[in-house]
Structure formats: structure tokens, C-alpha cells
Design an enzyme around this catalytic site. Structure first.
Site, PDB file in Angstrom:
ATOM      1  N   ASN A  78       0.825  -1.206   0.000  1.00  0.00           N
ATOM      2  CA  ASN A  78       0.000   0.000   0.000  1.00  0.00           C
ATOM      3  C   ASN A  78       0.865   1.264   0.000  1.00  0.00           C
ATOM      4  OD1 ASN A  78      -2.429   1.737   0.321  1.00  0.00           O
ATOM      5  ND2 ASN A  78      -3.399  -0.198   0.843  1.00  0.00           N
ATOM      6  N   ARG A  79       0.359   2.365   0.569  1.00  0.00           N
ATOM      7  CA  ARG A  79       0.945   3.690   0.344  1.00  0.00           C
ATOM      8  C   ARG A  79       1.651   4.250   1.577  1.00  0.00           C
ATOM      9  NH1 ARG A  79      -3.615   2.755  -2.421  1.00  0.00           N
ATOM     10  NH2 ARG A  79      -3.636   3.355  -4.633  1.00  0.00           N
ATOM     11  N   HIS A 104       3.370   0.443  -2.808  1.00  0.00           N
ATOM     12  CA  HIS A 104       3.898  -0.930  -2.844  1.00  0.00           C
ATOM     13  C   HIS A 104       5.422  -0.976  -2.914  1.00  0.00           C
ATOM     14  CE1 HIS A 104      -0.131  -2.268  -2.921  1.00  0.00           C
ATOM     15  NE2 HIS A 104      -0.361  -2.179  -4.219  1.00  0.00           N
ATOM     16  N   HIS A 175      -1.064  -9.724  -3.765  1.00  0.00           N
ATOM     17  CA  HIS A 175      -1.935  -8.845  -4.551  1.00  0.00           C
ATOM     18  C   HIS A 175      -2.731  -9.634  -5.603  1.00  0.00           C
ATOM     19  CE1 HIS A 175      -3.395  -5.123  -6.234  1.00  0.00           C
ATOM     20  NE2 HIS A 175      -2.553  -4.388  -5.531  1.00  0.00           N
ATOM     21  N   SER A 176      -3.184 -10.818  -5.262  1.00  0.00           N
ATOM     22  CA  SER A 176      -3.990 -11.586  -6.216  1.00  0.00           C
ATOM     23  C   SER A 176      -5.336 -10.932  -6.469  1.00  0.00           C
ATOM     24  CB  SER A 176      -4.214 -13.012  -5.705  1.00  0.00           C
ATOM     25  OG  SER A 176      -3.035 -13.773  -5.818  1.00  0.00           O
ATOM     26  N   TYR A 177      -5.760 -10.997  -7.732  1.00  0.00           N
ATOM     27  CA  TYR A 177      -7.096 -10.564  -8.146  1.00  0.00           C
ATOM     28  C   TYR A 177      -7.932 -11.827  -8.345  1.00  0.00           C
ATOM     29  CZ  TYR A 177      -5.133  -5.958  -9.479  1.00  0.00           C
ATOM     30  OH  TYR A 177      -4.520  -4.731  -9.502  1.00  0.00           O
ATOM     31  N   GLU A 312      -6.243  -7.701   0.074  1.00  0.00           N
ATOM     32  CA  GLU A 312      -4.826  -7.581   0.415  1.00  0.00           C
ATOM     33  C   GLU A 312      -4.680  -7.379   1.924  1.00  0.00           C
ATOM     34  OE1 GLU A 312      -3.072  -4.472  -2.259  1.00  0.00           O
ATOM     35  OE2 GLU A 312      -5.149  -4.487  -3.004  1.00  0.00           O
TER      36      GLU A 312
END
Length: 347
Positions: A78-79, A104, A175-177, A312
Site C-alpha cells: 500500500n501507500r 507498494h 496482490h492476487s485478483y 490484500e
């Protein structure tokens, strides 16, 4: 364990794809490129096998992507606001790769590393990586491992372990979709989702840095405590959704990390495939794939916006700069571990 070539990366290194299989003959495929989860093959209610994670056919296609499909993300998922933080009074500046912020961990994240295989069995593999201080600008040299296990109850378990020689940030995620209709089946708007969280972190604006608050989901489109279609409220006239083009927020699971719990459930009525996700993390980012764009994925599949959703697991975004958030800072020499599990079944 079946091992096949996954092509060369941009550095000319050979990469590989490893196939995990459990006693039920369910299959997951992972690559040493980025310690990436490439495929999860699940039989649907008719017995037809569906690959339920988005991805590509080779390492070079992953390198060309900006979506982090299936990636192991680190040191920090994340940020981080203004791409800077302090630890023990010392300031650190890292790469700003999303405007003035860090996303990331910047351009040299774990998703671009060629990980080493430490151990492997038919249903389990451990990847290791030495993250040098100069790679990303985080303090210390970090020894990190990621273990994928395909359990006999059809769960993909992801276990992270890290230890560094300086006090540093450790906030790893995958980070799987997911698309429970199959990775090439289009929009996930009709798939149902439940997130077992009463609160979330609102963001300041479209840059997606949290305000520092934990806001209640009750009475808002952010409420997933009861199962509902992902797309039901995604276009609501709600400022937080306008800021991020749809769901892209951290849900608060607890006020500290360490306790394993069910965090989310999802379901696709067309295939009958269901997902139960558990973690010992204190937060989970729901990302509804708002900016996937038009891409060609595995086996020529067409991907588009909102054709996959991410869960996530993580510390809250920008936690290293928020004193009231659980801290992702781990002291030098201490071992940090965390686990997340995605279990698939027919409902």
C-alpha cells in the site's frame, strides 16, 4: 512437483513456474518471479475446472504490467505519504512512484525480484529473498521468506517471515485478483462479498492516503458485513467511492496484528465457487479492480476494469506515519511472521 519454464525476465534470468497439488487434485501454480501466485485451479459445481486468479503466461508480461497480479508485495504494501517516514528519529526517503507518494515500495519491489527456492514438496514451496538496504531505501538488510501451501481443505495458505539487521518496516501482502467465475469471465460486479469489519479507513482525496480515522461502515456503501454483490453500491454518490473510482479502501479487522480470524467470504452463483479468507493481519484492502484497463491475460483472456477483486491483508495504509495505527515497524534482529489463507469450496 512439476516445474516448467516461465521465460526470461528483463535481466536475462531464467524464471520457473511450480505446480502445487493437494490430495484432492486441486492445483495452484506459483513462480519464482516475484514469488507470484499465477493460478488457482478450482472445480466448479459442474466439475469444470476454473482458474480463479488473474495473471499472465510468462515473467516478461508480469514485468510489463502495473497491476501487481498475484504479486508478493514488500517491504511495504500500500501507500506511504510523501514517500518518507521516520524510525527512531531518523528520516528515510524512498521512491515516489504514485505522484508524491510511495505505492507498494516503489519500482524495485518484491514483485520484480527473482526469488530463490529454499524448500519444496508436492503441495508446498518456500521462496527466499535478500532485500538489501539500497534496493528500496528502507533501513537494513532484510531476509524474507514466502511459503505457499495448498492444504487438503483446498486453501492456499501464504506465510511470510522476515528478519532484518536494522529496525525497519515489514508489511508484506499478496496482490492476487480473484474472479470466482474464472479469470477470463469478465466483471465481478455480480459476485457476492462479505467483509467482517465494522470500520474502515477513509482517505483524504484521490491520492488514497488515509485521514487517520477509523470510520464506521454502518449506513454507508462501504458496509459489507452482510453478503452483497460487489457492484451493488460501487457507483453510489458517496465521496469515498468517488475519490478512488470504486472500492479501494482498508477495512479494519482489529486494532493489532497476531490473531487468526475469518475476514471475508465471497461467492459466484454461476460457478458455485465460494471463497473464505482468513488472516492474522489487522487490516485488509478491498480493491475492486477499478483501473485494470484493457489487457490480455493468461491464454489470451481479455481483462477489463473490475474483472477481479483483491483482498490484500496488511497493516493500515501509511501506518508508519500514523501514531494511532498499529505499527508495521519491526526491531532489528526480531523475526516477524504473518499468515493469510484463501480457502475455496462449492456452496
Amino acid at each position: 512437483m512439476e516445474i516448467v519454464s516461465f521465460g526470461k525476465n528483463s535481466r536475462g534470468e531464467e524464471t520457473s513456474l511450480y505446480q502445487l497439488e493437494n490430495r484432492n487434485h486441486m492445483v495452484a501454480k506459483v513462480s519464482d518471479h516475484g514469488a507470484t501466485l499465477v493460478s488457482v485451479l478450482v472445480p466448479d459445481k459442474e466439475g469444470n475446472v476454473k482458474d480463479v486468479v488473474l495473471g499472465y503466461d510468462n515473467a516478461s508480461d508480469y514485468e510489463a504490467s502495473t497491476c501487481y497480479f498475484g504479486a508478493t508485495v514488500g517491504r511495504n504494501g500500500n501507500r506511504i505519504e510523501h514517500a518518507q517516514f521516520k524510525i527512531d528519529g531518523k528520516s528515510y526517503k524512498i521512491a515516489a512512484n504514485q505522484g508524491e507518494n510511495n505505492l507498494h515500495s516503489g519500482p524495485n519491489g518484491f514483485e520484480r525480484a527473482l526469488w530463490k527456492v529454499k524448500s519444496q514438496t508436492k503441495n508446498c514451496i518456500t521462496f527466499s529473498h535478500l532485500s538489501l538496504e539500497e534496493e528500496q531505501g528502507f533501513p537494513g538488510n532484510l531476509e524474507v521468506e514466502v511459503t505457499y501451501t495448498l492444504t487438503d481443505d483446498n486453501a492456499v495458505e501464504i506465510f511470510y517471515k522476515g528478519k532484518a539487521d536494522k529496525t525497519t518496516v515489514m508489511n508484506f501482502t499478496n496482490h492476487s485478483y480473484f474472479n470466482l467465475g474464472g479469470h477470463g469471465s469478465g466483471s465481478v460486479a455480480g459476485q457476492e462479498l462479505q467483509i467482517l469489519a465494522d470500520g474502515y479507513n477513509p482517505v483524504k482525496d484521490s491520492k488514497s492516503i488515509p485521514t487517520g480515522e477509523v470510520a464506521p461502515v454502518e449506513g454507508t456503501p462501504m458496509d459489507f458485513r452482510e453478503m452483497k454483490p460487489i457492484g451493488r453500491d460501487i457507483e453510489a454518490e458517496f465521496e469515498q467511492l468517488k475519490f478512488t473510482g470504486g472500492y479501494d479502501h482498508n477495512y479494519v479487522l482489529s486494532d493489532k496484528a497476531g490473531e487468526m480470524k475469518v475476514m471475508a467470504r465471497a461467492y459466484c452463483k454461476e460457478t458455485g465457487i465460494a471463497l473464505e479468507a482468513s488472516t492474522d493481519c489487522c487490516g485488509v484492502q478491498l480493491y475492486a479492480g477499478n483501473f485494470i484497463g484493457s489487457q490480455t491475460g493468461k491464454a489470451g483472456a481479455s481483462y477489463c476494469d473490475r474483472c477481479g477483486f483483491c483482498l490484500e491483508t496488511q497493516f493500515y495504509p501509511n501506518a508508519v506515519n500514523q501514531e494511532n495505527f498499529p505499527s508495521p515497524v519491526v526491531k532489528a534482529g526480531e523475526t516477524f511472521t504473518t499468515k493469510t489463507s484463501y480457502r475455496f469450496y462449492i456452496k
